[in-house]
Design an enzyme around this catalytic site. Structure first.
Site, PDB file in Angstrom:
ATOM      1  N   GLY A 209       0.729  -1.061  -0.140  1.00  0.00           N
ATOM      2  CA  GLY A 209      -0.043   0.105   0.042  1.00  0.00           C
ATOM      3  C   GLY A 209       0.823   1.175   0.054  1.00  0.00           C
ATOM      4  CB  THR A 210       4.662   1.744   0.373  1.00  0.00           C
ATOM      5  OG1 THR A 210       4.641   0.879   1.412  1.00  0.00           O
ATOM      6  CG2 THR A 210       5.526   3.082   0.550  1.00  0.00           C
TER       7      THR A 210
ATOM      8  CB  ALA B 298      -5.051  -0.811  -3.584  1.00  0.00           C
ATOM      9  CB  SER B 299      -3.304   4.323  -5.219  1.00  0.00           C
ATOM     10  OG  SER B 299      -4.599   4.356  -5.678  1.00  0.00           O
TER      11      SER B 299
ATOM     12  CG  PHE C   6      -5.441  -1.395   0.687  1.00  0.00           C
ATOM     13  CD1 PHE C   6      -5.623  -2.685   0.070  1.00  0.00           C
ATOM     14  CD2 PHE C   6      -4.097  -0.843   0.246  1.00  0.00           C
ATOM     15  CE1 PHE C   6      -4.503  -3.372  -0.333  1.00  0.00           C
ATOM     16  CE2 PHE C   6      -3.067  -1.426  -0.221  1.00  0.00           C
ATOM     17  CZ  PHE C   6      -3.223  -2.658  -0.828  1.00  0.00           C
TER      18      PHE C   6
ATOM     19  CG  HIS D 211      -3.515  12.314   2.593  1.00  0.00           C
ATOM     20  ND1 HIS D 211      -3.799  12.645   1.396  1.00  0.00           N
ATOM     21  CD2 HIS D 211      -3.879  11.078   3.114  1.00  0.00           C
ATOM     22  CE1 HIS D 211      -4.330  11.718   1.135  1.00  0.00           C
ATOM     23  NE2 HIS D 211      -4.395  10.837   1.835  1.00  0.00           N
TER      24      HIS D 211
ATOM     25  CE  LYS E  19       0.012  11.038   1.022  1.00  0.00           C
ATOM     26  NZ  LYS E  19       0.457   9.463   0.996  1.00  0.00           N
TER      27      LYS E  19
ATOM     28  N   GLY F  95      -1.285   8.625  -3.590  1.00  0.00           N
ATOM     29  CA  GLY F  95      -1.308   7.919  -4.725  1.00  0.00           C
ATOM     30  C   GLY F  95      -2.735   7.858  -4.950  1.00  0.00           C
ATOM     31  CB  THR F  96      -5.923   8.283  -3.314  1.00  0.00           C
ATOM     32  OG1 THR F  96      -5.592   7.286  -2.558  1.00  0.00           O
ATOM     33  CG2 THR F  96      -7.488   8.128  -3.694  1.00  0.00           C
TER      34      THR F  96
HETATM   35  N1  LIG Z   1      -2.667   2.344  -0.177  1.00  0.00           N
HETATM   36  C1  LIG Z   1      -3.428   2.944   0.827  1.00  0.00           C
HETATM   37  O1  LIG Z   1      -4.483   2.690   1.232  1.00  0.00           O
HETATM   38  C2  LIG Z   1      -2.465   3.411   1.862  1.00  0.00           C
HETATM   39  C3  LIG Z   1      -3.168   4.040   3.107  1.00  0.00           C
HETATM   40  C4  LIG Z   1      -2.647   4.633   4.148  1.00  0.00           C
HETATM   41  C5  LIG Z   1      -1.138   5.017   3.979  1.00  0.00           C
HETATM   42  N2  LIG Z   1      -0.622   4.759   2.615  1.00  0.00           N
HETATM   43  C6  LIG Z   1       0.937   4.769   2.393  1.00  0.00           C
HETATM   44  O2  LIG Z   1       1.752   3.702   3.300  1.00  0.00           O
HETATM   45  C7  LIG Z   1       2.815   4.232   3.454  1.00  0.00           C
HETATM   46  C8  LIG Z   1       2.923   4.049   4.952  1.00  0.00           C
HETATM   47  O3  LIG Z   1       2.097   5.021   5.537  1.00  0.00           O
HETATM   48  P1  LIG Z   1       1.950   5.203   7.342  1.00  0.00           P
HETATM   49  O4  LIG Z   1       1.040   6.176   7.348  1.00  0.00           O
HETATM   50  O5  LIG Z   1       2.072   4.050   8.134  1.00  0.00           O
HETATM   51  O6  LIG Z   1       3.477   5.936   7.391  1.00  0.00           O
HETATM   52  P2  LIG Z   1       4.437   5.907   8.612  1.00  0.00           P
HETATM   53  O7  LIG Z   1       5.708   6.809   8.421  1.00  0.00           O
HETATM   54  O8  LIG Z   1       3.600   5.886   9.683  1.00  0.00           O
HETATM   55  O9  LIG Z   1       5.098   4.245   8.744  1.00  0.00           O
HETATM   56  C9  LIG Z   1       6.090   4.014   7.754  1.00  0.00           C
HETATM   57  C10 LIG Z   1       7.245   3.144   8.530  1.00  0.00           C
HETATM   58  O10 LIG Z   1       7.810   2.510   7.614  1.00  0.00           O
HETATM   59  C11 LIG Z   1       9.221   2.418   8.308  1.00  0.00           C
HETATM   60  N3  LIG Z   1      10.359   1.938   7.512  1.00  0.00           N
HETATM   61  C12 LIG Z   1      11.428   2.879   7.227  1.00  0.00           C
HETATM   62  N4  LIG Z   1      12.265   2.152   6.332  1.00  0.00           N
HETATM   63  C13 LIG Z   1      11.660   0.644   6.157  1.00  0.00           C
HETATM   64  C14 LIG Z   1      12.183  -0.154   5.591  1.00  0.00           C
HETATM   65  N5  LIG Z   1      13.445  -0.413   4.740  1.00  0.00           N
HETATM   66  N6  LIG Z   1      11.546  -1.504   5.810  1.00  0.00           N
HETATM   67  C15 LIG Z   1      10.282  -1.658   6.447  1.00  0.00           C
HETATM   68  N7  LIG Z   1       9.853  -0.204   7.124  1.00  0.00           N
HETATM   69  C16 LIG Z   1      10.644   0.954   7.211  1.00  0.00           C
HETATM   70  C17 LIG Z   1       9.257   3.724   9.207  1.00  0.00           C
HETATM   71  O11 LIG Z   1      10.592   3.613  10.308  1.00  0.00           O
HETATM   72  C18 LIG Z   1       7.876   3.796   9.752  1.00  0.00           C
HETATM   73  O12 LIG Z   1       7.909   3.109  10.862  1.00  0.00           O
HETATM   74  C19 LIG Z   1       2.782   5.686   3.107  1.00  0.00           C
HETATM   75  O13 LIG Z   1       3.722   5.414   2.022  1.00  0.00           O
HETATM   76  C20 LIG Z   1       1.562   6.180   2.889  1.00  0.00           C
HETATM   77  O14 LIG Z   1       1.376   7.027   1.779  1.00  0.00           O
HETATM   78  C21 LIG Z   1      -1.091   3.936   1.798  1.00  0.00           C
END
Ligand SMILES: NC(=O)c1ccc[n+]([C@@H]2O[C@H](COP(=O)([O-])OP(=O)(O)OC[C@H]3O[C@@H](n4cnc5c(N)ncnc54)[C@H](O)[C@@H]3O)[C@@H](O)[C@H]2O)c1
Length: 238
Positions: free
Chosen positions: A75-76, A100-101, A103, A135, A139, A145-146
């Site tokens: 989801g990243t 998915a951008s 979920f 957001h 972020k 992405g959405t």
């Molecule tokens: N697709 C979706 O539905 C959706 C929804 C929410 C967030 N996101 C995306 O998901 C991602 C994470 O969101 P979040 O709000 O949890 O962010 P966040 O910053 O709270 O969490 C990200 C985590 O990844 C960790 N990290 C850093 N390097 C890493 C590595 N090499 N391997 C594993 N972990 C590592 C960080 O330390 C951090 O704890 C973002 O890209 C965000 O845009 C997507």
């Protein structure tokens, strides 16, 4: 089901809660603080991995899952310039990848509405499209992405549009995406079609991260015994 969580931030923690509620086990948690534990041997103790990490780490994490033979849900956002490479690697290595951008079910309904509306507006004159995403201030990437997916769907449906730009449109062929960072907002997306006399507006506002986490866990359940590249359209037929 045994799940490896790659990224233990806001989403990783919410996904853990949802996974446990659905009687799954978390066998591995990887975050920046324990990257030394991110080995194929540890990954293989899980049946599926879920990556919500950072734009700079997702690509590498996905490839590591392929090398270990573990299906991966990602989801990243903010790494999609490498999406084609991931898709090719997935197919070459006969692996499983779900991206998915967004979920959440509601946002995917918005995607469907947006495509439908854009197809209509493609043949109507006098309306200009705009979009906004809001957001939380933590972020890392912008636009979301959405918002990019929504803009690309407009571009596909409307001949006079051929690219998106962040914040301001440099000409009429652009779909502008305004990115706002505000407090702890989980995620709001708005598409407007504005004319001199009225405005059509569709939007989705997440109330929390719960819907996103549930979608990610359902995706993990969905790909468990499958091979190939999947997205929300495969899982929820709208
Ligand atoms: N697709 C979706 O539905 C959706 C929804 C929410 C967030 N996101 C995306 O998901 C991602 C994470 O969101 P979040 O709000 O949890 O962010 P966040 O910053 O709270 O969490 C990200 C985590 O990844 C960790 N990290 C850093 N390097 C890493 C590595 N090499 N391997 C594993 N972990 C590592 C960080 O330390 C951090 O704890 C973002 O890209 C965000 O845009 C997507």
């Amino acid at each position: 089901m045994k799940i490896a969580l790659l990224g233990y931030g806001k989403m990783g923690k919410e996904i853990e809660k949802t996974a446990l509620e659905r009687d799954h086990q978390i066998t591995l948690v990887i975050d920046a603080f324990n990257l030394q534990d991110f080995t194929s041997e540890n990954l293989r103790k899980a049946e599926v991995a879920i990556d919500f990490s950072t734009p700079g780490s997702a690509f590498e994490n996905i490839l590591r899952c392929f090398d270990a033979g573990i299906p991966v849900v990602c989801g990243t956002t903010g790494w999609l310039d490498k999406f084609t490479e991931v898709k090719e690697r997935c197919e070459q290595q006969d692996q499983t990848f779900f991206y998915a951008s967004n979920f959440s079910l509601g946002a995917n309904i918005l995607f469907a509405l947006n495509k439908y509306l854009a197809r209509m507006m493609g043949s109507v004159t006098g309306y200009e499209v705009g979009s906004q995403e809001i957001h939380h201030i933590h972020k890392l990437d912008a636009p979301s992405g959405t918002a990019i997916s929504l803009a690309n769907d407009v571009i596909s449906a409307v001949d006079r549009k051929n690219k998106w730009e962040l914040n301001q449109a440099s000409d009429d062929s652009v779909v502008p995406i305004q990115a706002v960072r505000q407090d702890e907002v989980p995620g709001t997306h708005i598409i407007t079609w504005d004319s001199a006399v009225d405005q059509i507006k569709i939007s989705h506002e997440a109330k929390s991260r719960k819907g996103l986490a549930l979608g990610a866990v359902l995706a993990a359940e969905y790909i468990r015994d499958k091979k190939g590249v999947f997205t929300m359209g495969d899982m929820i037929r709208l």
